[in-house]
Design an enzyme around this catalytic site. Sequence first.
Site, PDB file in Angstrom:
ATOM      1  N   SER A 223       0.448  -1.037   0.227  1.00  0.00           N
ATOM      2  CA  SER A 223      -0.120   0.016  -0.176  1.00  0.00           C
ATOM      3  C   SER A 223       0.848   1.113   0.098  1.00  0.00           C
ATOM      4  O   SER A 223       2.281   1.359   0.217  1.00  0.00           O
ATOM      5  CB  SER A 223      -0.916  -0.218   1.535  1.00  0.00           C
ATOM      6  OG  SER A 223      -1.382   1.259   1.748  1.00  0.00           O
TER       7      SER A 223
ATOM      8  N   TYR B  54      -4.410  -0.633  10.048  1.00  0.00           N
ATOM      9  CA  TYR B  54      -2.987  -0.938   8.939  1.00  0.00           C
ATOM     10  C   TYR B  54      -2.124  -0.649   8.530  1.00  0.00           C
ATOM     11  O   TYR B  54      -1.263  -1.329   7.578  1.00  0.00           O
ATOM     12  CB  TYR B  54      -4.571   0.082   7.555  1.00  0.00           C
ATOM     13  CG  TYR B  54      -4.799  -0.640   6.139  1.00  0.00           C
ATOM     14  CD1 TYR B  54      -5.334  -2.103   5.601  1.00  0.00           C
ATOM     15  CD2 TYR B  54      -4.233   0.385   5.120  1.00  0.00           C
ATOM     16  CE1 TYR B  54      -4.903  -1.755   4.306  1.00  0.00           C
ATOM     17  CE2 TYR B  54      -3.969   0.342   4.294  1.00  0.00           C
ATOM     18  CZ  TYR B  54      -4.690  -0.844   3.679  1.00  0.00           C
ATOM     19  OH  TYR B  54      -4.519  -1.266   2.161  1.00  0.00           O
TER      20      TYR B  54
HETATM   21  P1  NAP Z   1     -11.520  -4.877  -1.623  1.00  0.00           P
HETATM   22  O1  NAP Z   1     -12.419  -3.975  -2.623  1.00  0.00           O
HETATM   23  O2  NAP Z   1     -12.487  -4.278  -0.181  1.00  0.00           O
HETATM   24  O3  NAP Z   1     -11.642  -6.491  -1.610  1.00  0.00           O
HETATM   25  C1  NAP Z   1     -11.287  -7.096  -0.575  1.00  0.00           C
HETATM   26  C2  NAP Z   1     -11.332  -8.528  -0.828  1.00  0.00           C
HETATM   27  O4  NAP Z   1     -10.881  -9.772   0.427  1.00  0.00           O
HETATM   28  C3  NAP Z   1     -12.678  -9.323  -1.609  1.00  0.00           C
HETATM   29  O5  NAP Z   1     -12.432 -10.710  -2.089  1.00  0.00           O
HETATM   30  C4  NAP Z   1     -12.709  -9.789   0.058  1.00  0.00           C
HETATM   31  O6  NAP Z   1     -13.271 -10.973   0.363  1.00  0.00           O
HETATM   32  C5  NAP Z   1     -11.048 -10.514   1.082  1.00  0.00           C
HETATM   33  N1  NAP Z   1     -11.011 -10.707   1.674  1.00  0.00           N
HETATM   34  C6  NAP Z   1     -11.571  -9.893   3.455  1.00  0.00           C
HETATM   35  N2  NAP Z   1     -10.953 -10.138   4.458  1.00  0.00           N
HETATM   36  C7  NAP Z   1     -11.051 -11.702   3.927  1.00  0.00           C
HETATM   37  C8  NAP Z   1     -11.268 -13.008   4.647  1.00  0.00           C
HETATM   38  N3  NAP Z   1     -10.198 -12.573   6.578  1.00  0.00           N
HETATM   39  N4  NAP Z   1     -10.493 -13.961   4.388  1.00  0.00           N
HETATM   40  C9  NAP Z   1     -10.826 -14.021   3.618  1.00  0.00           C
HETATM   41  N5  NAP Z   1     -10.819 -13.227   2.290  1.00  0.00           N
HETATM   42  C10 NAP Z   1     -10.929 -11.824   2.212  1.00  0.00           C
HETATM   43  O7  NAP Z   1     -10.333  -4.693  -1.503  1.00  0.00           O
HETATM   44  P2  NAP Z   1      -9.191  -3.634  -2.754  1.00  0.00           P
HETATM   45  O8  NAP Z   1      -9.878  -3.106  -2.804  1.00  0.00           O
HETATM   46  O9  NAP Z   1      -9.749  -4.540  -3.978  1.00  0.00           O
HETATM   47  O10 NAP Z   1      -7.351  -4.239  -1.938  1.00  0.00           O
HETATM   48  C11 NAP Z   1      -7.049  -6.030  -2.013  1.00  0.00           C
HETATM   49  C12 NAP Z   1      -5.838  -5.093  -0.839  1.00  0.00           C
HETATM   50  O11 NAP Z   1      -5.104  -4.460  -1.651  1.00  0.00           O
HETATM   51  C13 NAP Z   1      -6.181  -5.275   0.456  1.00  0.00           C
HETATM   52  O12 NAP Z   1      -5.369  -6.075   0.952  1.00  0.00           O
HETATM   53  C14 NAP Z   1      -5.804  -4.047   0.665  1.00  0.00           C
HETATM   54  O13 NAP Z   1      -5.363  -3.714   1.660  1.00  0.00           O
HETATM   55  C15 NAP Z   1      -4.947  -3.512  -0.783  1.00  0.00           C
HETATM   56  N6  NAP Z   1      -4.926  -2.216  -1.218  1.00  0.00           N
HETATM   57  C16 NAP Z   1      -5.965  -1.945  -1.709  1.00  0.00           C
HETATM   58  C17 NAP Z   1      -6.413  -0.191  -1.870  1.00  0.00           C
HETATM   59  C18 NAP Z   1      -7.148   0.559  -2.690  1.00  0.00           C
HETATM   60  O14 NAP Z   1      -6.992   1.032  -2.538  1.00  0.00           O
HETATM   61  N7  NAP Z   1      -8.351  -0.245  -3.131  1.00  0.00           N
HETATM   62  C19 NAP Z   1      -4.498   0.437  -1.746  1.00  0.00           C
HETATM   63  C20 NAP Z   1      -3.748   0.213  -1.623  1.00  0.00           C
HETATM   64  C21 NAP Z   1      -3.186  -1.359  -1.113  1.00  0.00           C
HETATM   65  P3  NAP Z   1     -15.167 -11.325   0.155  1.00  0.00           P
HETATM   66  O15 NAP Z   1     -15.905 -10.606  -0.514  1.00  0.00           O
HETATM   67  O16 NAP Z   1     -15.542 -12.479   0.469  1.00  0.00           O
HETATM   68  O17 NAP Z   1     -15.471 -10.562   1.862  1.00  0.00           O
END
Ligand code: NAP
Length: 254
Positions: free
Chosen positions: A146, A159
């Site tokens: 991140s 986080y």
């Molecule tokens: P998201 O849309 O909230 O999706 C999260 C994913 O993780 C979903 O598939 C969810 O599954 C799964 N998940 C959450 N808790 C879990 C658990 N306890 N066991 C198994 N699966 C779990 O998030 P995203 O934005 O795509 O982020 C993905 C990654 O990128 C994360 O590590 C986040 O910190 C990182 N990130 C995101 C951003 C951003 O701007 N979006 C920026 C930097 C880093 P379900 O659908 O089944 O709940």
Amino acid sequence: MSILDQFRLDGKVAIVTGATRGLGRAIAIALAEAGADIAAMATRDATETKAEIEKRGRRCLTIAGDIAERGCVENIVSATLAGFKRIDILVNNAGIIRRGAVTEFTEKDWDDVMDVNIRALFFLSQAAAKVMIQQGQGGKIINIASMLSFQGGIRIASYTASKGAVRTLTMLLANELAPHNIQCNAIAPGYMATDNTAPLRADTKRNAEILARIPAGRWGSPEDLQGAAVFLASRASDYVNGCTLAVDGGWLAR
Ligand code: NAP
């Protein structure tokens, strides 16, 4: 082998956690387009992701579970081996965030985030690395970091602690697994439009502040990560190890 062929993932098997939506879904689809079969893990069955992957002629196994629970990591590995017989690529993408002031932050919001974002990431990497070592054909581990792997942020104590740890743990894994031809790298997404950032985008003032600071002038899309993911999963990156690659529209350069 031509340079484009070096990016191909034919015959490879990849585990992608958090593959139902957002960044994980886009990464799973990209790896499948490059030729890999996918074990798509999340708290529920990644049925839409599976359909997209099968449309592209690749196989997809869905694995449902809470990655924070003891035993889940072993289930992910054993289900993948039962379905596909091998593991070549692991993408540790599942992640959660909790927001709150330092003075009010709860132990639950600390533990929940650390369990998913760093504890599960390490033990799944450990379990997958053991399989890769036994196979003797190298492997790739890609962790999703991140901007908070580089910056402190605000109101997201657990986080930022977890994502800082993702960056240094990526280097440790790279150091220890390099003799087995396993490369471990991270991708640090900038501000991407997913469910994770919906509250920020809904806050008009915060949204404007963020946009004003992104040199690219827009939020990233999940598709913006696909090239980096395929690169780090492929032999094109065999001499890249321990790095955290920012895909951030220039945010860190500012
Ligand atoms: P998201 O849309 O909230 O999706 C999260 C994913 O993780 C979903 O598939 C969810 O599954 C799964 N998940 C959450 N808790 C879990 C658990 N306890 N066991 C198994 N699966 C779990 O998030 P995203 O934005 O795509 O982020 C993905 C990654 O990128 C994360 O590590 C986040 O910190 C990182 N990130 C995101 C951003 C951003 O701007 N979006 C920026 C930097 C880093 P379900 O659908 O089944 O709940």
